[in-house]
Write a protein that holds these residues in place. Structure first.
Motif, PDB file in Angstrom:
ATOM      1  N   LEU A  70     -11.257  -6.785   6.914  1.00 36.42           N
ATOM      2  CA  LEU A  70     -11.538  -5.535   6.211  1.00 36.42           C
ATOM      3  C   LEU A  70     -10.420  -4.519   6.422  1.00 36.42           C
ATOM      4  O   LEU A  70     -10.057  -3.775   5.501  1.00 36.42           O
ATOM      5  N   ALA A  71      -9.861  -4.486   7.628  1.00 38.59           N
ATOM      6  CA  ALA A  71      -8.742  -3.572   7.898  1.00 38.59           C
ATOM      7  C   ALA A  71      -7.527  -3.932   7.053  1.00 38.59           C
ATOM      8  O   ALA A  71      -6.815  -3.043   6.554  1.00 38.59           O
ATOM      9  N   ASN A  72      -7.262  -5.223   6.869  1.00 43.38           N
ATOM     10  CA  ASN A  72      -6.133  -5.643   6.049  1.00 43.38           C
ATOM     11  C   ASN A  72      -6.349  -5.308   4.576  1.00 43.38           C
ATOM     12  O   ASN A  72      -5.414  -4.925   3.873  1.00 43.38           O
ATOM     13  N   ILE A  73      -7.584  -5.455   4.105  1.00 45.38           N
ATOM     14  CA  ILE A  73      -7.880  -5.086   2.719  1.00 45.38           C
ATOM     15  C   ILE A  73      -7.628  -3.595   2.511  1.00 45.38           C
ATOM     16  O   ILE A  73      -7.007  -3.181   1.515  1.00 45.38           O
ATOM     17  N   ALA A  74      -8.093  -2.780   3.449  1.00 49.46           N
ATOM     18  CA  ALA A  74      -7.864  -1.335   3.350  1.00 49.46           C
ATOM     19  C   ALA A  74      -6.376  -1.015   3.387  1.00 49.46           C
ATOM     20  O   ALA A  74      -5.900  -0.148   2.638  1.00 49.46           O
ATOM     21  N   SER A  75      -5.634  -1.704   4.236  1.00 46.60           N
ATOM     22  CA  SER A  75      -4.188  -1.463   4.314  1.00 46.60           C
ATOM     23  C   SER A  75      -3.500  -1.812   3.004  1.00 46.60           C
ATOM     24  O   SER A  75      -2.625  -1.077   2.532  1.00 46.60           O
ATOM     25  N   GLY A  76      -3.874  -2.934   2.395  1.00 45.99           N
ATOM     26  CA  GLY A  76      -3.254  -3.340   1.138  1.00 45.99           C
ATOM     27  C   GLY A  76      -3.536  -2.388  -0.006  1.00 45.99           C
ATOM     28  O   GLY A  76      -2.679  -2.136  -0.856  1.00 45.99           O
ATOM     29  N   PHE A  77      -4.741  -1.824  -0.046  1.00 40.10           N
ATOM     30  CA  PHE A  77      -5.108  -0.916  -1.135  1.00 40.10           C
ATOM     31  C   PHE A  77      -4.546   0.496  -0.954  1.00 40.10           C
ATOM     32  O   PHE A  77      -4.491   1.264  -1.908  1.00 40.10           O
ATOM     33  N   PHE A  78      -4.139   0.845   0.262  1.00 42.14           N
ATOM     34  CA  PHE A  78      -3.682   2.206   0.524  1.00 42.14           C
ATOM     35  C   PHE A  78      -2.277   2.240   1.130  1.00 42.14           C
ATOM     36  O   PHE A  78      -2.023   2.898   2.134  1.00 42.14           O
ATOM     37  N   GLY A  79      -1.360   1.526   0.516  1.00 45.94           N
ATOM     38  CA  GLY A  79       0.058   1.683   0.799  1.00 45.94           C
ATOM     39  C   GLY A  79       0.598   1.003   2.035  1.00 45.94           C
ATOM     40  O   GLY A  79       1.766   1.220   2.389  1.00 45.94           O
ATOM     41  N   GLY A  80      -0.198   0.204   2.726  1.00 42.14           N
ATOM     42  CA  GLY A  80       0.276  -0.442   3.935  1.00 42.14           C
ATOM     43  C   GLY A  80       0.584  -1.913   3.727  1.00 42.14           C
ATOM     44  O   GLY A  80       0.821  -2.371   2.602  1.00 42.14           O
ATOM     45  N   PHE A  81       0.574  -2.666   4.801  1.00 43.82           N
ATOM     46  CA  PHE A  81       0.812  -4.107   4.768  1.00 43.82           C
ATOM     47  C   PHE A  81      -0.071  -4.753   5.825  1.00 43.82           C
ATOM     48  O   PHE A  81      -0.876  -4.073   6.469  1.00 43.82           O
ATOM     49  N   ALA A  82       0.055  -6.051   5.996  1.00 41.74           N
ATOM     50  CA  ALA A  82      -0.837  -6.787   6.899  1.00 41.74           C
ATOM     51  C   ALA A  82      -0.682  -6.302   8.340  1.00 41.74           C
ATOM     52  O   ALA A  82       0.428  -6.060   8.823  1.00 41.74           O
ATOM     53  N   VAL A  83      -1.810  -6.162   9.025  1.00 38.48           N
ATOM     54  CA  VAL A  83      -1.827  -5.687  10.408  1.00 38.48           C
ATOM     55  C   VAL A  83      -2.610  -6.672  11.262  1.00 38.48           C
ATOM     56  O   VAL A  83      -3.333  -7.529  10.760  1.00 38.48           O
TER      57      VAL A  83
END
Length: 614
Positions: free
Chosen positions: A328-341
């Motif tokens: 879920l954290a990775n999905i949020a990162s992808g949708f809001f300007g980030g990358f895989a964490v």
């Protein structure tokens, strides 16, 4: 889960005191919903038992994590080829999401060296020099990996963390560390290295020695020296933040352009917007296998960090829940300007050292990072690239564990070669292919060990009761006329022939020839039809050699397969025993009464074969 355990008592209380008419359905529903919510959002359960004195610890730990997180997030973004703000965005919303859904009270999510190196290795060949395409693919990769993890965690696939054996992890991290160090050397000395592979990059650096920028080299080594000294004398200080702060002040005072030192440039102020990455069907096809590999690497890395810190405090980690939370954290990162964490070991260590108690630490760290992005974006633009390279080299150096190779050499040569091959594969053919190759080799090794498992001959060992491995003592002695053999693996289709040939070889090489062979079946945890057939063929081959087969300590599965394969009729139910001792005593009793009629006793397989036994 605690709330769900206490639900029955609470419902009973409601029945007795609040609802005398016997209709507590709304309250039951409310309690069940609350139990489900706290199961999926563990932070709510923690807040129920939150102590006021924990707040100061969580706030201090959160600020400490943010102090380390901000410069390292920018550095790791630079490592993967992202703009600096992408690293900051990946350090905000994903932390908030994980704080809600994660089962670990200690783990801090964020950009990670291994994950960033893998992202770059996967996406640079696909995007080329198109920065916009690279950002879209990276967002799609994070979302795809996140969806896979959410589905995997829901399907209880968290066990994949066990596929990374220790030698593979050692080799993988060492390979990543070496590739990061070599990849940052060019930035440390102020030149743009065109080659990305380790060998060619080193050769290019040697050829372009005369192009090194003196001020960049000096500033880079000074930043590295500050990091080393802070680690040595002030281990709890935010070394990366202080070192980059001093480096930024130096280039601002002296003038970066005059010195020829490159800066990271303008960092946009403000929070990220929601964006759906437009990569198309072909883009999804191109990243899906990389997403699977990224899931294995990032989830394993995060789980190892979470488990190691949880073990220090006597806490447990739910791998399936962690898989969902990181997804879920990775999905949020992808949708809001980030990358895989993934789980960041350095920031988790800062949290633990600062006395963080709950996942409110992640909330404070995320909000602090957001505050810096909104109000202090301009000073970040003065950070020198050579300083970021020094931070990455210092971080990568901490990943190196060369002593582990020496330890593996002394413990298990195969694991040493597996770790070394993993390192060389990561350096030579890339991160994902190297890891896949190492995992395949580890699985092949497991199959080889089952195909040719350990076995031993048992007998009487001085000072030890019962029948034990003859190799334990040079004074051990076999039972006269009896060969006691233990097979240390399941008896299945791919090792059945080895089982048969191994027994016959031992019998043929024995001097004097045994009259009996006792098969200790305690290590044979599984049996299939091929294995049962091999057992029958072994019995027949031994009879041709004048040797009788006796089975000791059989598993319960022999009732199912033994009845279908008629093992009792073949071997003889009187030749199957619950213990080695009873088998040997029965043999000795039979030989002492040879020529006399002996009434067969009820053996274990007789009991197992009885229809009334269930």
């Amino acid at each position: 889960m605690e709330s769900r355990i206490r639900c029955p008592n609470l419902i009973a209380t409601l029945d007795r005191h609040l609802l005398p008419d016997g209709s507590p359905i709304p309250f039951r529903l409310l309690i069940e919903v609350y139990g489900v919510v706290t199961h999926w959002i563990p932070l709510l359960g923690d807040l129920r038992h939150y102590r006021p004195e924990w707040l100061s610890h969580d706030v201090v730990a959160g600020l400490s994590v943010a102090a380390v997180q901000i410069p390292t997030a920018i550095a790791y973004a630079h490592l993967a080829g992202f703009p600096p703000e992408a690293g900051l965005y990946a350090s905000m919303l994903p932390l908030l999401v994980y704080a809600l859904f994660g089962s670990s009270r200690r783990l801090i999510l964020g950009p990670d060296a291994a994950t960033c190196a893998m992202i770059a290795a996967l996406l640079i060949p696909l995007a080329g020099d198109d920065q916009d395409a690279f950002l879209r693919l990276s967002a799609g990769l994070a979302i795809a990996a996140g969806i896979i993890m959410v589905l995997g965690g829901t399907a209880r696939m968290g066990f994949i963390v066990n596929f990374f054996a220790r030698p593979i992890l050692i080799g993988f991290l060492n390979g990543i560390a070496i590739s990061i160090i070599v990849g940052q050397l060019g930035k440390l000395v102020g030149i743009a290295v065109e080659n990305h592979d380790v060998g060619p990059a080193l050769l290019e650096l040697l050829k372009r020695f005369g192009e090194f920028n003196g001020p960049s080299l000096l500033l880079g080594f000074a930043t590295l020296a500050i990091l080393i000294l802070l680690k040595r004398f002030l281990p709890r200080a935010p070394g990366a933040l202080l070192a980059l702060l001093l480096a930024g002040m130096a280039v601002y005072a002296l003038g970066a352009r005059a010195l020829g030192i490159s800066l990271i440039g303008e960092v946009p102020s403000g929070l990220p917007d929601f964006a759906l990455p437009q990569i198309g069907y072909q883009g999804v096809q191109s990243i899906i296998m990389g997403a699977v590999g990224l899931v294995i690497v990032s989830f394993t890395s995060g789980m190892l960090t979470a488990r190691s810190f949880a073990a220090r405090h006597g806490e447990s980690i739910d791998a399936d829940r962690e898989m969902r939370a990181i997804g879920l954290a990775n999905i949020a990162s992808g949708f809001f300007g980030g990358f895989a964490v993934t789980g960041a070991d350095s920031r988790t260590a800062v949290n633990d050292a600062s006395g963080g108690k709950t996942q409110l630490v992640s909330v404070v760290a995320a909000l602090s990072t957001a505050g810096v992005v909104v109000f202090f974006a301009t000073p970040l633009s003065y950070l020198p690239i050579t300083g970021l390279a020094a931070v990455l080299i210092f971080s990568a150096w901490s990943l190196l564990d060369l002593q582990a190779y020496r330890d593996l050499w002394g413990m298990a040569r195969f694991e040493f070669w597996l770790a070394l091959l993993t390192t060389l594969s990561v350096l030579a053919i890339g991160v994902l292919p190297g890891v896949v190759l190492a995992i395949l080799l580890a699985l092949v090794n497991v199959l080889i060990r089952i195909y040719r498992p350990e076995d031993c001959l048992l007998g009487q060992v001085p000072g030890i009761d019962g029948y034990n491995d003859l190799a334990l003592s040079p004074n051990s002695s076999p039972v006269p006329g009896i060969l006691i053999y233990r097979f240390e693996a399941p008896l299945l289709f791919f090792n059945a022939e080895h089982f048969k040939s191994r027994i016959l070889s031992l019998v043929d090489r024995s001097d004097p020839k045994p009259r009996w062979l006792v098969l200790s079946a305690e290590g044979m945890s599984q049996l299939d039809s091929t294995g049962a057939q091999a057992l029958r063929e072994t019995y027949d081959a031994l009879l041709e050699r004048g040797v009788r087969l006796v089975v000791a300590r059989p598993k319960l599965f022999m009732r199912r397969l033994g009845q279908a394969m008629r093992l009792g009729e073949t071997i003889g139910n009187e030749n199957i025993f619950f213990s080695i001792r009873s088998a040997v005593e029965s043999i000795q009793r039979r030989e002492s009464h040879s020529g006399e009629h002996e009434v067969p006793q009820l053996g274990p397989l007789d009991y197992l074969m009885r229809e009334d036994v269930r």
